[in-house]
Write a protein that holds these residues in place. Structure first.
Motif, short mmCIF file in Angstrom:
data_model
loop_
_atom_site.label_atom_id
_atom_site.label_comp_id
_atom_site.label_asym_id
_atom_site.label_seq_id
_atom_site.Cartn_x
_atom_site.Cartn_y
_atom_site.Cartn_z
N ASP A 1 -14.48 -48.40 16.05
CA ASP A 1 -14.06 -48.04 17.41
C ASP A 1 -15.24 -47.47 18.21
N LEU B 1 -23.01 -53.10 16.05
CA LEU B 1 -21.80 -53.18 15.26
C LEU B 1 -22.07 -53.79 13.91
N ARG C 1 -17.40 -50.35 19.19
CA ARG C 1 -16.80 -51.11 20.29
C ARG C 1 -16.99 -50.39 21.62
N ARG C 2 -16.79 -49.07 21.59
CA ARG C 2 -16.88 -48.29 22.83
C ARG C 2 -18.33 -48.08 23.29
#
Length: 212
Positions: free
Chosen positions: A181, A3, A184-185
């Motif tokens: 996103d 990330l 995060r996933r």
């Protein structure tokens, strides 16, 4: 972390202006180095370099000039300068990881970053001057040859469109939200694969250095 690296990459991409974003389309055709590729000259007919440029009407030239104030293809020259500097820093960090201490890594990378910046500072004026000349000698004749006056007018309308400008302003935020996103996933699953790849690359570099 995956990330963090994604966010850093995204932050860099957000600093690219509209002109650079358009100019980036030309990177696919840009040479990897600064020597002119042989294919660029091998097939050129004798005397082509001295051939007279096509005659362009004043009206068409005015449209081309207007298009260039909105497009700025000469900025591809700056991207060509920046790319090898960024790659040198990136590859150097990969090569050093796992071979030196963290303190030595950071101090060495600081010096390498300074070297890269010195190169960029020295090369930028040369590339900018060449870019401006290249627009006049290359982009302008190509635009004049490949686009009619009506098509040039349509391109100008497109580039000046408020909807297009609004979309370009919103696109980085939308892409950033999608990327965050995704991180995060998929980040927890991707991070081990990323770490494994880095370790394998570092191991191969160490092995190559030991067997030289």
């Amino acid at each position: 972390m995956f990330l963090t690296q994604y966010s850093s990459s995204l932050a860099s991409s957000r600093r690219v202006g509209r002109g650079l974003a358009l100019a980036s389309l030309f990177l696919l055709a840009a040479p990897a180095g600064w020597a002119a590729p042989a294919s660029a000259t091998a097939g050129a007919p004798a005397g082509a370099a001295s051939a007279a440029p096509p005659v362009v009407s004043a009206a068409k030239q005015a449209l081309i000039d207007k298009l260039l104030t909105l497009w700025h293809p000469e900025q591809v020259a700056q991207m060509m300068v920046n790319r090898p500097a960024a790659e040198a820093v990136q590859h150097s960090r990969i090569a050093l990881q796992g071979r030196v201490s963290a303190e030595k890594l950071e101090s060495t990378m600081k010096g390498i970053a300074e070297d890269a910046k010195a190169y960029v500072d020295a090369a930028t004026p040369l590339a900018e001057a060449a870019g401006k000349q290249a627009v006049r000698t290359t982009a302008v004749p190509m635009l004049a040859d490949q686009f009619s006056e009506e098509e040039l007018k349509a391109l100008i309308v497109l580039l000046e469109s408020p909807v297009r400008q609004k979309f370009e302003k919103a696109a980085p935020d939308i892409e950033g939200a999608v990327g965050a996103d995704v991180a995060r996933r998929a980040g927890p699953a991707i991070q081990p694969q990323l770490d494994k790849m880095k370790q394998e690359v570092a191991g191969k570099l160490r092995a190559a250095a030991m067997t030289r």
